[in-house]
Design an enzyme around this catalytic site. Structure first.
Site, PDB file in Angstrom:
ATOM      1  CB  CYS A  48      61.094 -48.360 -66.224  1.00  0.00           C
ATOM      2  SG  CYS A  48      60.744 -49.268 -67.742  1.00  0.00           S
ATOM      3  CD  GLU A  50      57.583 -46.982 -67.320  1.00  0.00           C
ATOM      4  OE1 GLU A  50      58.103 -46.577 -66.254  1.00  0.00           O
ATOM      5  OE2 GLU A  50      58.238 -47.268 -68.332  1.00  0.00           O
ATOM      6  N   GLY A  96      57.626 -36.099 -62.939  1.00  0.00           N
ATOM      7  CA  GLY A  96      57.183 -35.605 -64.237  1.00  0.00           C
ATOM      8  C   GLY A  96      55.818 -36.127 -64.627  1.00  0.00           C
TER       9      GLY A  96
END
Length: 503
Positions: A300, A263, A243
């Site tokens: 993450c 990110e 993405g």
């Protein structure tokens, strides 16, 4: 009561016919509200309003913008349990996590408010004139920063509050003087609508210009139109590599390319010395198992890679960690599609040459529950196969057992850019720590000493960003007050009397 409409300035709009629903994550059933996908006209209106708002909002004082941020925090808090219930319903995350994330969201808004009340954040630099300098006189120079314009923010699937509607991207952009057009994440559109209303109400209460914030619903096509709109001057994104890379490519293909601060994930290597494994076997196994499985591994900063040197202590530690992973309770993932992707990615890694499954949890799993996995591979096989480096979004970790310290460094040299690295060592460790930290420093944005990577403190010194492909620009952070510098650009005023330099 939810409307499912797009928030375009002060108006709630549903011009299009295409709709979608969110789901209750635990049961995988659709919720009641129909959310209207934004039309091209609605996206255009939101961006034009943001551009118009920018002309006055950029000239609001730091104190005025701070009052706006504080009002948003107050409005979010006033939503009470209704917001928490919606968050839990759409995400499947527990109430404690929801309340913690709400607290972090409110805390970020207050931090940025405190920052911009002082002018120091602009880092003004002044060079005095030297009219008598030879052979040429020197003019006076003053350098400051300007907000860059309307920012498109993409809500994150795994943080419905802290990295979404009023999260760090939105808070820092508004603090800098940039209006925000948010693309709500489709998995938690109800949570987003509630927070969007709070922002709009705060904007009206503090006399901010209409268009300082808008929120639109939809999928990929909506995101494409938003990033391509000429009034958008920067993008904030937290999500997958696929993405983030797609948004970066779109932004670079514009007639006027714009920065994308994306990110995009990380496997966050954790180096565990043999000395530490021997002396803290069960303590380390417990803390790492908890970190791997925290929030169903949907962070993450999840420790997806464990790096060790072969030894008896390493084998004992691996056995202890395997036992802890097997005993871990399954947890609900954000959505059935995310669970399916997780299982496919786990299967892909386990299918690689030399990868051995050590253990997994998974008894009594619900519809969208995920079990935790621990696998291992030799340093030699890991270096030979880049596919073993892929991020597995979920409670999975791969242990790489190296022959010696030289191979450990070879593994590190073969790593892509990461958000974090962790070193777990003893005070008088036999590992050459300085050399190790130096090698890791050029692969990551943050190094943790004797801890775990999950848990990102929102503070002035935080660096949440790393070399590509962890992020698109390793010079910036998406967490902490330094996140504001993504949304400003430097400007120099030459030979100006100070009273004429814009405030």
């Amino acid at each position: 009561m939810l409307t499912g409409k797009n928030s375009i300035g002060w108006e709630y709009s549903n011009k299009g016919e295409e709709t979608f629903k969110t789901t209750t994550a635990v049961t995988n059933t659709e919720n009641e509200t129909d959310f209207f996908t934004a039309t091209v006209d609605e996206i255009d209106n939101a961006c034009k309003l943001a551009d118009k708002a920018f002309r006055s909002y950029r000239n609001k004082t730091g104190n005025e913008r701070a009052e706006f941020l504080l009002a948003i925090a107050e409005q979010i808090e006033s939503l009470g349990d209704e917001l928490i219930n919606m968050y839990c319903k759409e995400s499947g995350l527990p109430e404690g996590r929801a309340k913690g994330e709400r607290g972090r969201t409110i805390g970020q808004l207050k931090q940025f408010a405190a920052l911009i009340k002082q002018e120091d954040w602009k880092q003004v630099v002044k060079d005095a004139a030297e009219p008598d300098r030879t052979p040429f006189p020197k003019a006076a120079h003053i350098r400051s920063v300007l907000p860059i314009g309307p920012v498109a923010v993409f809500g994150a699937s795994n943080f419905p509050l802290a990295f979404s509607t009023a999260g760090g991207d939105t808070a820092s952009a508004l603090a800098a003087g940039c209006p925000v057009v948010l693309k709500a994440h489709p998995l938690h559109a109800g949570t987003s609508e509630m927070v969007s209303r709070a922002i709009v109400k705060a904007a009206q209460e503090t006399a901010m210009p209409e268009g300082v914030f808008s929120s639109i619903n939809g999928g990929k096509e909506v995101g494409v139109h938003l990033v391509q709109h000429t009034q958008i001057k920067a993008v904030g994104f937290t999500g997958s590599y696929k993405g983030g890379k797609a948004l970066l490519n779109l932004a670079n293909q514009r007639k006027e390319p714009i920065p994308v601060f994306a990110e995009m994930g990380s496997i966050n290597p954790v180096v565990i010395s043999a000395d530490a494994a021997a002396k803290r076997t069960h303590e380390l196994a417990a803390s790492l198992a908890q970190s791997i499985s925290l929030g169903a591994g949907q962070f993450c900063t999840n420790p997806g890679l464990l790096l060790m040197i072969a030894s008896d202590a390493t084998e004992l530690f691996m056995k202890a960690l395997t036992d802890k992973i097997v005993a871990t309770a399954p947890q609900t993932m954000l959505h059935n599609s995310i669970k399916q992707t997780y299982e496919a990615n786990v299967g892909s890694v386990l299918a690689q040459k030399g990868v051995v499954l050590m253990g997994k949890s998974g008894n009594h799993m619900g519809l969208n529950d995920a079990g935790s996995y621990l696998a291992r591979i030799s340093g030699t096989d890991f270096i030979r196969n880049p596919k073993t480096q892929q991020e597995v979004f979920g409670p999975f970790s791969l242990a790489v057992v190296c022959k010696n310290e030289d191979q450990l460094h070879e593994v590190i040299e073969n790593l892509e850019g990461q958000l974090t690295a962790t070193v777990i060592v003893e005070p008088n460790d036999t590992l050459h720590l300085n050399k190790l930290v130096d090698a890791l420093s050029y692969k990551v944005g943050r190094i943790i000493y004797n801890g775990v990577p999950t848990g990102v403190e929102v503070c002035n010194a935080m660096q949440h960003g790393g070399p590509y492909p962890a992020t698109t620009d390793a010079r910036f952070t998406s967490v902490g007050t330094a996140a504001i510098y993504r949304w400003v650009r430097p400007i120099c005023y030459q030979s100006f009397p100070e009273h004429l330099v814009p405030k």
